[in-house]
Write a protein that holds these residues in place. Structure first.
Motif, PDB file in Angstrom:
ATOM      1  N   ARG A   8       0.840  -1.202   0.000  1.00 33.75           N
ATOM      2  CA  ARG A   8       0.000   0.000   0.000  1.00 33.75           C
ATOM      3  C   ARG A   8       0.875   1.251   0.000  1.00 33.75           C
ATOM      4  NH1 ARG A   8      -5.330  -0.862   1.588  1.00 33.75           N
ATOM      5  NH2 ARG A   8      -5.554   1.310   0.887  1.00 33.75           N
ATOM      6  N   ASP A  65      -7.851   3.380  -2.306  1.00 30.24           N
ATOM      7  CA  ASP A  65      -7.861   2.813  -3.653  1.00 30.24           C
ATOM      8  C   ASP A  65      -8.640   3.664  -4.636  1.00 30.24           C
ATOM      9  OD1 ASP A  65      -6.289   0.604  -2.993  1.00 30.24           O
ATOM     10  OD2 ASP A  65      -8.023  -0.508  -2.245  1.00 30.24           O
ATOM     11  N   ASP A  66      -9.499   4.539  -4.126  1.00 33.75           N
ATOM     12  CA  ASP A  66     -10.254   5.443  -5.003  1.00 33.75           C
ATOM     13  C   ASP A  66     -10.236   6.838  -4.409  1.00 33.75           C
ATOM     14  OD1 ASP A  66     -12.894   5.967  -3.403  1.00 33.75           O
ATOM     15  OD2 ASP A  66     -12.608   3.798  -3.307  1.00 33.75           O
ATOM     16  N   ASP A 386       2.491  -1.348  -9.872  1.00 33.92           N
ATOM     17  CA  ASP A 386       2.316   0.091  -9.713  1.00 33.92           C
ATOM     18  C   ASP A 386       3.548   0.815 -10.224  1.00 33.92           C
ATOM     19  OD1 ASP A 386      -0.099  -0.393  -8.534  1.00 33.92           O
ATOM     20  OD2 ASP A 386       0.520   0.191  -6.505  1.00 33.92           O
TER      21      ASP A 386
END
Length: 425
Positions: A8, A65-66, A386
């Motif tokens: 994360r 995540d959004d 990512d």
């Protein structure tokens, strides 16, 4: 089958202590602005420390995540599933919190002469003065130099101390002939405890002297060194004293510096500092890692609270130059710095353009910060990854196999902090 949580991205915290480098000269400011471009950076302010971890004085947050979700404190996320995030061995050893704190430091002005308490003393100080000593943990630490990095650390050896007492008359004026004569009659072959007692006695006498007497002798030292500088080259320690006096006029730390080793690290070298060891960072930039604590006992070179009696009573009074770590190569791209502390280790990863590196699954958590370049990071079990660029910080939960790739244009450099690997051996 146990689920492996994905890495994360983190938002991190910054500390604007007055000893930090101004924004335009600070790697802390640069990395912080890249980590969170939404926050405007005042380049005229000092940027001292970038904090990555769960300490309440500068907690990190998970990016959602959004775009509609709120930032989640890293500590809250860990508490939701400690064993999956930290690994069962870490939870069993340290509980449901990250055992280390990861930092970047930009130092333009000397930090306080200080020491960090061991666990027993930390608990006592926290109970007695929670407003000053904000947690009950110890704080062993390690600094990996990003630039030339200067520090004071540990007491000089007996022979060097004798040279100091001979060449710095202001010290004799403060502590008196009896303390000086006691040191001068000692030999390296004398019992360690006898030397320690004498060192503790003279150093405590120095540090407990009145501010008025110290101010008078620091002024004498300043005038003497300025005059002698016209006819001879000052020693490095004398030049340091002149520098410290300009930063902290009349401060006991100016004279105290003569008792401590003057350490100069080149980029890639590391210095570790155990509990109850005196030290002060002087200048430069570094990656720093420590046990999750912010306990500092200060006694000089600071406008903050000084606890001189506690510092003088807690020190180990070990003498000799500190060990300098060069980093042990794990492969062509990774240097590992392993201090004698269980809570942490640090890796420096240097990937040439277009190269890829795979990290085997680690039983504990890791934090990665990108300091140079761009590339990608992905779990080896997935095809998608990512993109990563300078300023990106990732928390990688336990048991992740990670693949890191450098972009095609230039080298990618990262630093990783994790629990000391020997804990899992």
């Amino acid at each position: 089958m146990e689920t492996t949580l994905k890495p994360r991205r983190l938002r991190v915290a910054v500390q604007n202590y007055d000893w930090g480098c101004n924004g335009e000269n600070s790697s802390v400011a640069r990395l912080f602005s890249l980590n969170d471009p939404s926050i405007p950076i005042d380049l005229s302010r000092p940027f001292a420390e970038l904090w990555i971890g769960t300490h309440p004085s500068g907690p990190s947050f998970l990016l959602p995540d959004d775009s509609k979700s709120e930032l989640v404190p890293l500590k809250d996320w860990i508490l939701q599933n400690p064993s999956a995030v930290l690994g069962s061995e870490v939870v069993e050893r340290w509980g449901d919190d990250l055992p280390f704190l990861f930092k970047v430091l930009s130092v333009s002005k000397a930090l306080s002469i200080q020491a960090h308490p061991d666990k027993e003393l930390a608990k006592m100080l926290h109970k007695m003065r929670p407003d000053v000593y904000k947690d009950s943990n110890h704080k062993p630490e390690m600094a990996v130099a990003l630039s030339e990095f200067k520090a004071l650390c540990g007491f000089v050896c007996l022979e060097e101390l004798k040279d100091v007492l001979t060449s710095v008359p202001e010290i004799t004026e403060i502590v008196g002939d009896e303390h000086v004569d006691r040191i001068m009659t000692l030999k390296e072959t004398d019992a360690c405890e006898e030397i320690k007692i004498a060192l503790q006695s003279i150093y405590t006498k120095l540090m407990m002297t009145s501010e008025e007497a110290i101010s008078e002798q620091v002024l004498k030292l300043k005038h003497r060194l300025n005059a002698e500088n016209k006819v001879r080259m000052l020693t490095e320690k004398e030049q340091l004293a002149v520098q410290l006096e300009k930063q902290y006029p009349s401060d006991i730390g100016v004279i105290s510096a003569f008792f401590l080793n003057y350490v100069k690290l080149i980029p890639g070298e590391a210095l570790y500092i155990g509990a109850n060891e005196p030290h002060a960072y002087i200048s430069g930039e570094c990656i720093e890692c420590m046990a999750t604590s912010d306990n500092v006992v200060r006694a000089g070179l600071t406008s903050k609270y000084k606890d001189v009696q506690t510092l003088c009573s807690m020190l180990t009074y070990k003498q000799g130059f500190p060990e300098i770590l060069q980093g042990a190569p794990l492969n062509n791209y990774v240097l590992r710095y392993t201090p004698p502390f269980d809570e942490f280790e640090v890796d420096h990863i240097s990937l040439p353009a277009a190269e890829t590196l795979e990290f085997d699954a680690i039983q504990g958590p890791s934090i990665f910060i990108v300091v140079v370049g761009e590339g990608s990071m992905q779990m080896c079990s997935t095809t998608a990854g990512d993109s990563i660029v300078e300023g990106d910080v990732y928390f990688v939960p336990a048991k992740n196999e990670i693949k890191i790739s450098a972009g095609a244009a230039r080298e990618l450099q990262l630093y990783r902090a994790g629990v000391n690997s020997k804990v899992f051996d």
